[in-house]
Design a protein around this motif. Structure first.
Motif, short mmCIF file in Angstrom:
data_model
loop_
_atom_site.label_atom_id
_atom_site.label_comp_id
_atom_site.label_asym_id
_atom_site.label_seq_id
_atom_site.Cartn_x
_atom_site.Cartn_y
_atom_site.Cartn_z
N TYR A 114 0.61 -1.46 0.30
CA TYR A 114 0.10 -0.11 0.26
C TYR A 114 0.86 1.21 0.06
O TYR A 114 0.36 2.26 -0.87
N MET A 117 2.11 1.52 -3.32
CA MET A 117 1.44 2.02 -4.35
C MET A 117 0.84 3.40 -4.11
O MET A 117 0.34 4.43 -4.74
N GLY A 121 -5.19 7.93 1.43
CA GLY A 121 -6.11 8.37 1.62
C GLY A 121 -6.39 9.61 0.86
O GLY A 121 -5.64 9.98 0.81
N PRO A 122 -7.47 10.53 1.16
CA PRO A 122 -7.82 11.53 0.07
C PRO A 122 -7.36 12.68 0.42
O PRO A 122 -6.77 12.65 1.79
N GLU A 124 -4.46 13.75 0.89
CA GLU A 124 -2.40 13.37 1.32
C GLU A 124 -2.28 13.14 0.18
O GLU A 124 -2.63 12.91 -0.25
N GLN A 215 -12.06 4.30 -6.58
CA GLN A 215 -11.87 5.56 -4.87
C GLN A 215 -13.18 6.21 -5.20
O GLN A 215 -14.20 6.21 -6.34
N TYR A 216 -13.66 6.22 -4.01
CA TYR A 216 -15.50 6.98 -4.45
C TYR A 216 -14.71 8.70 -4.66
O TYR A 216 -14.02 8.76 -4.49
N VAL A 218 -16.91 11.34 -4.05
CA VAL A 218 -18.02 12.08 -3.00
C VAL A 218 -18.50 13.55 -3.37
O VAL A 218 -17.09 14.70 -3.30
N LYS A 221 -16.32 17.68 -2.12
CA LYS A 221 -15.39 17.25 -1.96
C LYS A 221 -14.65 16.97 -2.88
O LYS A 221 -14.75 16.02 -3.64
N ILE A 223 -10.73 14.95 -4.16
CA ILE A 223 -10.23 13.68 -3.80
C ILE A 223 -9.14 13.69 -4.64
O ILE A 223 -9.32 13.45 -6.20
N ALA C 317 -12.83 2.33 0.00
CA ALA C 317 -12.64 2.86 -1.10
C ALA C 317 -13.75 4.55 -0.62
O ALA C 317 -13.87 5.49 -1.77
N THR C 320 -11.51 7.63 2.72
CA THR C 320 -11.32 7.08 4.54
C THR C 320 -9.82 7.21 4.17
O THR C 320 -8.88 6.57 3.86
N GLY C 322 -5.86 7.20 5.03
CA GLY C 322 -4.38 6.37 5.59
C GLY C 322 -4.42 5.29 6.66
O GLY C 322 -4.66 4.07 6.63
N ARG C 325 -7.27 3.14 7.12
CA ARG C 325 -7.60 2.07 6.66
C ARG C 325 -6.10 0.46 6.96
O ARG C 325 -7.03 -0.52 6.72
#
Ligand code: HEA
Ligand code: HEA
Ligand code: CUA
Ligand SMILES: [Cu+2]
Lengths: 329, 202, 569
Positions: A114, A117, A121-122, A124, A215-216, A218, A221, A223, C317, C320, C322, C325
Motif C-alpha cells: 500500500y 502504491m 487516503g484522499p 493526503e 476510489q469513491y 464524494v 469534496k 479527492i 474506498a 477514508t 490512510g 485503512r
C-alpha cells in the motif's frame, strides 16, 4: 510403524500442497485484466502471495478433513462411540499462534504494498513510483522493487493533472492546462497522473480495472489520487459505487497513448468547439414512451418505475462518435 | 447414587426453586440490559454530533453565534435534582409509607414537566430550525430524542402513581417502581452528557 | 432411521404439544410457548426465503445475457435491493432466532424463555415488517432502489416526490425488525444468564448456547447504532433535515459509519449460531466429544468483541484516511484467529471419529468447507490494496454468498434436519435429504465460484447490463442459480410429507447427548417433568458418564451402557 507411515503421508501431502499453492500463485496473474499501470504490478504480486497462502491454508485444512471423512466412517452396525478425546492444549495453542503470525505477516506485507502504491487516503499528497523500476518478474514470489530509485525517479518526473467530474450518469474529464474537456479519458503512457475527483450529485466510484484502483467520488469534496499508466491501449473505466438507475451504463473508455499521440490528441481536441456528447443514460431515458418512466429499451420485457432524470448531456470538446465499445480485456 | 451427589442435588434444587420464582429478578436484569442497549443509540448520536461539529466547515447557521446557556442550566439543575427526589420516593416505598412515596413521585413528575416546558420555551425562541444545516439538525435531534425519553419517564411515573392506589399492589415487590426510577436516572445521566456536549462545548 | 432399544415408552401426556396433528391451529395464534414461537419463526422466515430467492431467480435471468433486456433497470435495482434486504432481515436473522428460541431453553433445561410474552410480540413484528416491505411494490415509484445499504444521497433521491415511497417503507420496515431483534436479544441474554439448569455452569453449557449469546450481545450493542442512523436518514428523507444530504451541508460518509458499525457485526450475528449448529451436529454424528470445547465456546465471545472494531473494511474506498485503512485492515484479519480455532476444532472432532453421513452431517460438513473458502476470500478483502481493486465487484458478491448461502443456509439446513425429529417427533426422508444436499452443494459452487473470477476481471456488482467479456461466467452462474432454486423443492417436499406422515422417530433417534434429547419428542409444554440437574459437560461421547443426576424421563439418562450395546438384530 504406524507412526512412521503417518509422518510419511503427511510429508508427502505437505509437499503436494506446497506445489499446488505455488502453481495457484503463478496462475493468479492470469485472472486479471492486463497490467496497465505501475500499481497493478504491485497489486498482482500481493494477490499472488495471498492466493498461494490461501491455497495452502485451504488444502491444509481440507485434506485432513476429507481424509477422516473417507477413512473414519463408522461401520454399518458399529454402535460404539469413538475415543473421548476432548482436546489437546499443545495443538490448540499452535493453531491459535500460527494464524496470528500469518495474519500479522499478511497485514504487514499489505501495508508495504500500500505504501509503495502510494494511493494514500484522499487529500493526503502522494508520492509515486516510476514504471521502469517495477518490472518485478513473475518468477519472483514477491515484489522486490528498489524503493530508493523509485523515490528519486518520482521526485524528478513531471505530473499530469486531470480533473474528473462524475454525475448521474456521465464522466467528464477536464485537462486544466489546455482547458480541454472530454468524455473519453486519454492518458500519456509512463507519466505520473494526478486525478482530482469531484461529484456533482451522489457518490460514484472511479474504477479502472486494468489499473487496479478504485476510489469513491464524494460530493462536495475533492479527492486526489495518483497513478502511472505503463501500457498503451484502450481500457475500461467503470462506476464502482452504485449511483442509481443508469449506474450500469455509466462507463467510458480509457485510451493510453504515447506522449506524442497524446499531445496531438490534446491539440486537436482543443481546436474543437464544445458540443453535447452522446450519453447512454439519456438515450435510454428518452427511449421510454411514458415521460418519467425509467424503462430502457423497447425490447425490455418488464417495464419499470419512475426514475430521477439523467443530468444534461455533458458539453465537451471531444467525445467518441459512437457509444463506447468495450475492449476485449 | 452417592450420598454426596444427593446432597449437592438437594442444594441445587433449592437454587432452582429460587430461580424459578425470581421473575422480578429476571425482569430487572432484562431491563438493565435493555437500558445499556438503549444508551448506545444516544452514544451514536453523541459521536455523530462530535464528528459533525469537528468536520463541518460552517457549523452555525448564518446569524447564530452560539446557544444561550443560562435557562438550560436551570433546566438541568431541576432535572438532575429530580433524580434525588425519585430516590426519596423509592425509600418511602421501601418503608411502606405510601403517602410519602406518592408525594415525592408527584414532585418528580412536576420537575420533569418543568424541564419539558423549559425545553419547549427554548425551542420556540431559537433563531434556527431543524433544517438549518448539520447544526440545526443535530441540535433538534438530540434534544428532541431526549425530550421524548423524559416524556416516557413521566408517563411511566403517572402509571406508577395510579397503581399505588390499587390495594395490595406491592405485596409481591415493586419492580415497576424500581424500573421507572432506573429509567429516570438513565434519562438524567444522558442529559448531563448532552448538556456538556451541546451547551458547554461551544 | 432405525430405532434403538433404549427408546423410552411413549409417555401418555395430558397436554397438547406442538406438532400433534390435532393441534396445528396453535401455530397461527399468539402463543407464548417458545417451541411454538420457534417454529413460527422458522416457517415464516422460510416463506420470505422463497420470496427473496424468487427475486434472485429473476436477477439471474436478467444476468444470463449482457444486455438489460428482461427487466427494466429500475426493476433490477429494486430486485437486488429487496433480495438483499429480505434475505438478511426476513430470512437469516429470524430463522436463526427461531432455532435459538426452540433450542436454547431446551438445551439449558429451562421451562421457557425469560419473558414469554415479549417473545411472542417480537415474533409477530416480523410478519408485520415483512408485509410492510413487500407492500412497497404497490406504491407509486416502486420499492427502494438504493441497495440494502441505502446509502445517501441515492437513497434520498425521491423521483415521485411522494411522502409515502418505497424508501420510507424500507426504513420503517427495517426499524420494526430492529426493535423486534433488540427485544429478542434482551430475552435471550436474560434467559441464558439466569435460567440455566442447576449444575449447568458456563463450561457445561453447550457451544450452541454460547454462540447464541455471542450473537445476541452483538445485537444489543450494534443495532442501536443502525437505528440511530435510520432515524436520521428517515428525517432527511421526510422532513428535510440535513444530516447526510451533501447539498444541505450534511455528510453522506457518516451514514456509512452508522450503517456498518452495525451491519458488519451483523454478519457474525448470522454466522455465530451457525457455528453453534456445526458444534452440536458434528459430535453427534461423529460420536466424539467436541474437540477443544472450551476454546470453541469462548472464541464465540472473542468474535463478539473483535467484530465491534472492524466495520471500516466496507469503507476502504470511501473517503477514508490512510491510518484508518491500516488500522481496520489489521483488526479485520484478527478475526481469522477465533474463526480458525473453531475450524481446526471441528476438523479435529471428526478426525478419528465414527462418522455417519446423515443429512444433517452432510450439510454441516459442506457448510464448514464453504466457510473455510469464504473466510479465506474474506482475508483477501481485508487487505486494503486488494480490496481497492475488487471492492464493489462480483468478488465481494462471491465472498459473501459463499458465507451466506454456502455456510449459513447450509448450516441452517443442518440444524433443521438434525432437530426435525425433536420438533415433530417424526423422521425426515434420508433419500430426499441427500438429494437436497447434492443439489445444494453443486448449485452453490456453480453459481458463486464463477463470481470470483468475474470480480477480479472487474465486473461491478449491482449492474443489470455488463460488457460481453463477462458473459461466459455469468451463464454458468445463472445455471447454478437455477439449480439452487430447484434444490429447495426436495427440501419442501421432505419437510411437509415427513411432518404429516413420516416414520415415528422416538425421543432420541441420534442417541445424542444433551438436555434437549432427554425429553419427549416433541417436548411437552413444560419441556421437562422435573428440572434436570446437570452433573457433567455437554459432549460425553465415549465417556460413560451420565449427563444429569435425576431422571426427568426414565430410561433416557444412562447413555453409556446403551450406547455400547450391540444391536440385537
Ligand atoms: C455471515 C456473513 C459473513 C461472514 C461470517 C464474513 C466473514 C468475513 N468477511 Fe465478509 N462480508 C459479508 C458477509 C460475511 N463476511 C457480506 C454480506 C459482505 C458484503 C456486504 C455488502 O457489501 O453488501 C461482506 C464483505 C466483506 C468485506 C468488504 C468487501 C468490500 O465491500 O470491498 C470484507 C473486507 O474486509 C470482508 C471480510 C471478511 C472477513 C475477514 C471475514 C472473517 O470473519 C473470515 C474469517 C475466517 C477465516 C479466515 C477462515 C477460518 C480460519 C482459519 C482456517 C485460520 C487460518 C487462516 C488464516 C491465517 C488466513 N467481508
Ligand atoms: C442470506 C442471504 C442471501 C441468500 C440466501 C442469497 C441467495 C441468492 N443470491 Fe443473493 N444477495 C444477498 C444475500 C443473499 N443472497 C445480499 C445481501 C445481496 C446484496 C444486495 C445488494 O447489493 O444490495 C445479494 C446480491 C445478489 C446478487 C448480486 C446482484 C447485483 O449486485 O447486481 C446476485 C446475483 O446473482 C444474487 C444471487 C443469489 C442467488 C441466485 C441466490 C440463491 O441462493 C437463491 C436460491 C433460490 C431460492 C431458494 C428460491 C427458490 C424459489 C423458487 C424457485 C420459486 C418459488 C417461490 C415462490 C412460489 C414464492 N444475490
Ligand atoms: Cu512510498 Cu513511494
Ligand atoms: Cu464486514
Amino acid at each position: 510403524m504406524i507412526k512412521l507411515r503417518a509422518i510419511l503421508t503427511m510429508t508427502i501431502y505437505a509437499i503436494l500442497v506446497t506445489f499446488a499453492s505455488i502453481w495457484m500463485a503463478k496462475q493468479s496473474y492470469s485472472w486479471f485484466p492486463p497490467e496497465a499501470s505501475a500499481e497493478s504490478k504491485l497489486l498482482d504480486d500481493l494477490f499472488s502471495l495471498f492466493t498461494g497462502l490461501g491455497t495452502f491454508i485451504y488444502l491444509g485444512v481440507i485434506g485432513p478433513f476429507l481424509y477422516s471423512l473417507i477413512f473414519h466412517r463408522a461401520a454399518k452396525y458399529d454402535r460404539s462411540d469413538a475415543p473421548p478425546i476432548e482436546g489437546n492444549t499443545w495443538l490448540e495453542v499452535t493453531w491459535t499462534a500460527v494464524p496470528l503470525v500469518l495474519v500479522l505477516t499478511l497485514s504487514f506485507v499489505s501495508y508495504r504494498t500500500y505504501e509503495k502504491m502510494s494511493i494514500r487516503g484522499p487529500m493526503e499528497l502522494v508520492h509515486l513510483h516510476t514504471p521502469q523500476m517495477m518490472e518485478s518478474a513473475y518468477a519472483e514470489p514477491f515484489d522486490s522493487t528498489p524503493q530508493r530509485e523509485i523515490q528519486n525517479a518520482v521526485e524528478t518526473a513531471p505530473v499530469e493533472q486531470i480533473d474528473v467530474i462524475a454525475r448521474q450518469w456521465a464522466w467528464v474529464f477536464h485537462y486544466p492546462e489546455q482547458d480541454v474537456t472530454s468524455t473519453e479519458l486519454h492518458l500519456p503512457v509512463d507519466r505520473r497522473i494526478r486525478f482530482t475527483l469531484r461529484s456533482q450529485d451522489v457518490l460514484h466510484g472511479f474504477y479502472i480495472p486494468a489499473f487496479r484502483l478504485s476510489q469513491y467520488v464524494v460530493p462536495h469534496k475533492d479527492i486526489n489520487i495518483e497513478m502511472t499508466p505503463i501500457k498503451t491501449g484502450t481500457f475500461r473505466l467503470r462506476d464502482s459505487m452504485y449511483s442509481g438507475t443508469y449506474f450500469a451504463a455509466n462507463q467510458t473508455d480509457v485510451v493510453v497513448q504515447s506522449p506524442g499521440d497524446y499531445q496531438q490528441w490534446l491539440a486537436s481536441a482543443a481546436a474543437q468547439t464544445p458540443s453535447p456528447a452522446f450519453n447512454q443514460a439519456i438515450y435510454e431515458y428518452n427511449q421510454s414512451s411514458e415521460p418519467g418512466a425509467g424503462s430502457t429499451k423497447d425490447k425490455v420485457a418488464v417495464r419499470g418505475w419512475a426514475t430521477i432524470p439523467p443530468a444534461a448531456p455533458p458539453v465537451v470538446n471531444y467525445a467518441p462518435k459512437h457509444e463506447p465499445k468495450s475492449p476485449p480485456v | 447414587m452417592t450420598a454426596e451427589r444427593a446432597i449437592s442435588q438437594a442444594i441445587e434444587a433449592d437454587i432452582r426453586e429460587h430461580q424459578e420464582h425470581d421473575e422480578a429478578g429476571n425482569s430487572k436484569f432484562g431491563f438493565i440490559v435493555f437500558l445499556l442497549s438503549e444508551s448506545v443509540i444516544f452514544l451514536s448520536f453523541f459521536v455523530g454530533y462530535a464528528i459533525f461539529k469537528t468536520t463541518t466547515p460552517t457549523w452555525y447557521p448564518p446569524g447564530v453565534a452560539g446557544l444561550e446557556t443560562r435557562e438550560p442550566l436551570i433546566n438541568t439543575i431541576v432535572l438532575v435534582s429530580s433524580s434525588f427526589v425519585i430516590y426519596v420516593a423509592e425509600r418511602y416505598l421501601h418503608d411502606k409509607k405510601l403517602w410519602g412515596f406518592r408525594i415525592f413521585l408527584l414532585a418528580t413528575m412536576l420537575m420533569g414537566a418543568y424541564f419539558l416546558f423549559g425545553q419547549a420555551v427554548e425551542w420556540r425562541g431559537l433563531p434556527f430550525n431543524y433544517q438549518s444545516g448539520a447544526f440545526g439538525s443535530t441540535f433538534f435531534l438530540l434534544t428532541g430524542f431526549h425530550g421524548l425519553h423524559v416524556l416516557t419517564g413521566i408517563v411511566l411515573q403517572t402509571l406508577m402513581l395510579g397503581r399505588s392506589f390499587i390495594p395490595g399492589n406491592y405485596d409481591n415487590g415493586f419492580f415497576g417502581v424500581e424500573a421507572t426510577s432506573l429509567f429516570w436516572h438513565f434519562v438524567d445521566v444522558i442529559w448531563i452528557v448532552l448538556y456538556i456536549l451541546i451547551y458547554v462545548w461551544q | 432411521m432405525a430405532n434403538i432399544s433404549i427408546e423410552a415408552p411413549e409417555v401418555v401426556r395430558g397436554q397438547p404439544y406442538p406438532g400433534a396433528p390435532d393441534n396445528w391451529k396453535r401455530f397461527f395464534t399468539f402463543s407464548t410457548d417458545h417451541k411454538v414461537i420457534g417454529i413460527q419463526y422458522i416457517v415464516t422466515s422460510f416463506f420470505f426465503f422463497l420470496i427473496g430467492g424468487l427475486f434472485a431467480m429473476i436477477m439471474r435471468g436478467e444476468l444470463i445475457t449482457p444486455e438489460a433486456d428482461l427487466v427494466d433497470r429500475t426493476v433490477y435495482n429494486a430486485l437486488f435491493t429487496m433480495h438483499g434486504s429480505v434475505m438478511l432481515f426476513f430470512w437469516t436473522f429470524p430463522v436463526l432466532v427461531g432455532l435459538g428460541n426452540y433450542l436454547v431453553p431446551l438445551m439449558i433445561g429451562a421451562r421457557d424463555m425469560a419473558f414469554p410474552r415479549l417473545n411472542a410480540v417480537s415474533f409477530w413484528m416480523i410478519p408485520v415488517a415483512g408485509i410492510l416491505m413487500m407492500s412497497s411494490f404497490l406504491v407509486p415509484g416502486g420499492p427502494s432502489q438504493s441497495g440494502w445499504w441505502a446509502y445517501p444521497p441515492v437513497s434520498l433521491q425521491n423521483p415521485t416526490g411522494n411522502l409515502i415511497n418505497g424508501q420510507v417503507l424500507w426504513i420503517l420496515s427495517v426499524a420494526i425488525s430492529g426493535v423486534s431483534s433488540i427485544m429478542g436479544a434482551v430475552n435471550f441474554v436474560t434467559t441464558i444468564f439466569r435460567m440455566r439448569a442447576p449444575g449447568m455452569t458456563w463450561f457445561r453449557t453447550p457451544a450452541f448456547v454460547w454462540a447464541v449469546l455471542g450473537a445476541q450481545l452483538i445485537q444489543l450493542y450494534g443495532l442501536p447504532a443502525l437505528t440511530g442512523g435510520a432515524i436520521m436518514l428517515l428525517l432527511d428523507l421526510t422532513i428535510g433535515t440535513s444530516f447526510f444530504a451533501p447539498e444541505r451541508g450534511g455528510n453522506p460518509v457518516l451514514y456509512q459509519h452508522f450503517f456498518w458499525f452495525y451491519s458488519h457485526p451483523a454478519v457474525y450475528v448470522m454466522v455465530l449460531p451457525v457455528f453453534g449448529i456445526f458444534s452440536e451436529v458434528l459430535p453427534v454424528h461423529a460420536r466424539k466429544p467436541l474437540f477443544g470445547y472450551r476454546v470453541i465456546a469462548a472464541s464465540s465471545l472473542v468474535i463478539t468483541v473483535i467484530s465491534s472494531a472492524v466495520w471500516v473494511h466496507h469503507m476502504f474506498a470511501s473517503a477514508t484516511p490512510g491510518w484508518m485503512r491500516m488500522f481496520f485492515m489489521v483488526t479485520t484479519m484478527l478475526v481469522a484467529i477465533p474463526s480458525g480455532i473453531k475450524v481446526f476444532g471441528w476438523v479435529a472432532t471428526v478426525w478419528g471419529g465414527k462418522i455417519r453421513f446423515t443429512t444433517p452431517m452432510l450439510f454441516a460438513l459442506g457448510g464448514i468447507s464453504n466457510w473455510l473458502f469464504a473466510g479465506i476470500t474474506g482475508i483477501f478483502l481485508g487487505s486494503v490494496p486488494i480490496d481497492l481493486h475488487v471492492h464493489n465487484t462480483y468478488f465481494v458478491v462471491g465472498h459473501f454468498h459463499y458465507v451466506l448461502y454456502g455456510a449459513i443456509v447450509m448450516g441452517i439446513y443442518a440444524g433443521i434436519y438434525h432437530w426435525f425429529p425433536k420438533m415433530t417427533g417424526r423422521m425426515y426422508y434420508e433419500g430426499l435429504g441427500k438429494l437436497h444436499f447434492a443439489l445444494t452443494y453443486i448449485g452453490t459452487a456453480l453459481i458463486f465460484l464463477p463470481m470470483h473470477p468475474l470480480g477480479l476481471m472487474g465486473m461491478p456488482r449491482r449492474v443489470a447490463s455488463y460488457d460481453p467479456e463477462f458473459a461466459y461466467w455469468n451463464v454458468v452462474a445463472s445455471i447454478g442459480g437455477f439449480l439452487l432454486g430447484l434444490s429447495t423443492l426436495p427440501f419442501i417436499l421432505n419437510m411437509v410429507s415427513a411432518w404429516i406422515r413420516g416414520e415415528k422417530a422416538g425421543n432420541n433417534p441420534w442417541r445424542a447427548y444433551g438436555l434437549e434429547w432427554l425429553t419427549s419428542s416433541p417436548p411437552s409444554v413444560e419441556n421437562y417433568e422435573a428440572t434436570p440437574v446437570v452433573v457433567s459437560g455437554p459432549y460425553g461421547y465415549g465417556k460413560n458418564e451420565p449427563l444429569v443426576a435425576n431422571t426427568p424421563n426414565p430410561g433416557l439418562t444412562e447413555f453409556p451402557e446403551s450406547f455400547t450395546q450391540k444391536p440385537t438384530s
